[in-house]
Design an enzyme around this catalytic site. Structure first.
Site, PDB file in Angstrom:
ATOM      1  N   LEU A   1       0.887  -1.167   0.000  1.00  0.00           N
ATOM      2  CA  LEU A   1       0.000   0.000   0.000  1.00  0.00           C
ATOM      3  C   LEU A   1       0.917   1.207   0.000  1.00  0.00           C
ATOM      4  O   LEU A   1       1.734   1.369   0.913  1.00  0.00           O
ATOM      5  CB  LEU A   1      -0.916  -0.015   1.221  1.00  0.00           C
ATOM      6  CG  LEU A   1      -2.022   1.049   1.271  1.00  0.00           C
ATOM      7  CD1 LEU A   1      -2.961   0.920   0.066  1.00  0.00           C
ATOM      8  CD2 LEU A   1      -2.813   0.939   2.563  1.00  0.00           C
ATOM      9  N   ASP A   2       0.803   2.036  -1.015  1.00  0.00           N
ATOM     10  CA  ASP A   2       1.753   3.132  -1.199  1.00  0.00           C
ATOM     11  C   ASP A   2       1.810   4.057   0.007  1.00  0.00           C
ATOM     12  O   ASP A   2       0.843   4.198   0.753  1.00  0.00           O
ATOM     13  CB  ASP A   2       1.391   3.950  -2.441  1.00  0.00           C
ATOM     14  CG  ASP A   2       1.573   3.154  -3.721  1.00  0.00           C
ATOM     15  OD1 ASP A   2       2.470   2.303  -3.762  1.00  0.00           O
ATOM     16  OD2 ASP A   2       0.803   3.395  -4.667  1.00  0.00           O
ATOM     17  N   ARG A   3       2.943   4.705   0.156  1.00  0.00           N
ATOM     18  CA  ARG A   3       3.170   5.610   1.278  1.00  0.00           C
ATOM     19  C   ARG A   3       2.110   6.706   1.342  1.00  0.00           C
ATOM     20  O   ARG A   3       1.659   7.095   2.421  1.00  0.00           O
ATOM     21  CB  ARG A   3       4.570   6.225   1.135  1.00  0.00           C
ATOM     22  CG  ARG A   3       4.967   7.212   2.216  1.00  0.00           C
ATOM     23  CD  ARG A   3       6.342   7.774   1.903  1.00  0.00           C
ATOM     24  NE  ARG A   3       6.737   8.812   2.834  1.00  0.00           N
ATOM     25  CZ  ARG A   3       7.825   9.565   2.691  1.00  0.00           C
ATOM     26  NH1 ARG A   3       8.626   9.377   1.647  1.00  0.00           N
ATOM     27  NH2 ARG A   3       8.124  10.503   3.569  1.00  0.00           N
ATOM     28  N   ASP A   4       1.671   7.202   0.179  1.00  0.00           N
ATOM     29  CA  ASP A   4       0.695   8.293   0.174  1.00  0.00           C
ATOM     30  C   ASP A   4      -0.747   7.795   0.112  1.00  0.00           C
ATOM     31  O   ASP A   4      -1.669   8.583  -0.091  1.00  0.00           O
ATOM     32  CB  ASP A   4       0.969   9.257  -0.979  1.00  0.00           C
ATOM     33  CG  ASP A   4       1.010   8.572  -2.341  1.00  0.00           C
ATOM     34  OD1 ASP A   4       0.952   7.325  -2.386  1.00  0.00           O
ATOM     35  OD2 ASP A   4       1.096   9.276  -3.370  1.00  0.00           O
ATOM     36  N   SER A   5      -0.943   6.482   0.309  1.00  0.00           N
ATOM     37  CA  SER A   5      -2.284   5.916   0.403  1.00  0.00           C
ATOM     38  C   SER A   5      -2.553   5.510   1.848  1.00  0.00           C
ATOM     39  O   SER A   5      -1.637   5.309   2.635  1.00  0.00           O
ATOM     40  CB  SER A   5      -2.426   4.709  -0.525  1.00  0.00           C
ATOM     41  OG  SER A   5      -2.224   5.089  -1.876  1.00  0.00           O
TER      42      SER A   5
END
Length: 209
Positions: free
Chosen positions: A45-49
Site C-alpha cells: 500500500l503506497d506511502r501516500d495511500s
C-alpha cells in the site's frame, strides 16, 4: 497457530518495518505501530495511500493475497478531482489502457463521503473552483499505483486514496494507526489452471509393400 492482523495504515507511512531509503532520511514505518515478531505485509500500500493493510506470519496466505494471479478483490474509497461522467466510469468498468497494458474490468460506483472518514494529516490540496467526488472502486489486480493511474486516464486525478477491503476483510472498526486480529474467514483457494492436454503418440508409418 498462524496469525493474521488488520492494520489501518495512516498517510505517509511505509508498508514495511524498516526504512531502506536514502541515508539520512527518517520516514515512518510499521514498527511505529506494530510490535509483533514474524508478521509481514501481504501486498503493498503506497506511502501516500491510507487504509487496510493485511499482515501475516503465514507465508502461504501472504502469497495468496499478494500474487496477481490469485485475483483477490481489493476495494478502495477514492476521492477524485471533478465529477466523472457515466461514460468515464464505464471506461473503468470495461478496462482502461495504461502504459503497461489494459486493466481488467473494475467495479465502480459513486458514493457519498464515507461516514466514518477521519481527517487526513496533512489535508489534501483542493481547488475551490473545482468540485470533487468519491468513488468506490474494486479491482482484482495489483499494478503499481494502479487506481491513481486509472482515474488519471479518464481525466480525474486522485486526491485521496483509502483501501477499504482486501478479500473478506474490511476497515470497519479500525481507527488510523490501530490494528486487531483478523476475524476467521474461509480463505478463497487460488484459481485452478487447466492441465495441459496430453499429446497423442504419433503413429509409426506403415512399411510400404
Amino acid at each position: 497457530m498462524p496469525r493474521t492482523i488488520l492494520f489501518n495504515k495512516p498517510f505517509d507511512v511505509l508498508s514495511q518495518f524498516t526504512d531502506k531509503g536514502t541515508e539520512g532520511t527518517s520516514r515512518r514505518t510499521l514498527s511505529e505501530f506494530i510490535d509483533l515478531p514474524g508478521v509481514y505485509a501481504a501486498g503493498r500500500l503506497d506511502r501516500d495511500s491510507e487504509g487496510l493493510l493485511v499482515l501475516t506470519d503465514d507465508g502461504g496466505l501472504q502469497q495468496k493475497i499478494a500474487h496477481p494471479r490469485n485475483k483477490w478483490p481489493k476495494t478502495y474509497w477514492v476521492q477524485v478531482e471533478g465529477i466523472p461522467s457515466d461514460a468515464a466510469l464505464d471506461l473503468l468498468r470495461k478496462g482502461v489502457e495504461l502504459k503497461d497494458g489494459r486493466t481488467r474490468p473494475a467495479e465502480v460506483s459513486r458514493m457519498e463521503e464515507p461516514a466514518a472518514l477521519w481527517p487526513r494529516v496533512p489535508p489534501i490540496r483542493v481547488r475551490k473552483s473545482v468540485p470533487d467526488c468519491w468513488l468506490k472502486i474494486t479491482i482484482s489486480e495489483g499494478r503499481n499505483r494502479q487506481v491513481r493511474r486509472m482515474t488519471a486516464a479518464i481525466g480525474h486525478p486522485t486526491l485521496r486514496l483509502i483501501r477499504y477491503a482486501v478479500g473478506p476483510w474490511t476497515l470497519d472498526g479500525l481507527l488510523p494507526g490501530t490494528w486487531n486480529d483478523a476475524p476467521p474467514h474461509r480463505i478463497p483457494p487460488a484459481p485452478k489452471t487447466a492441465a495441459p492436454k496430453a499429446r497423442r503418440p504419433r503413429r509409426k508409418p506403415r512399411p510400404s509393400k
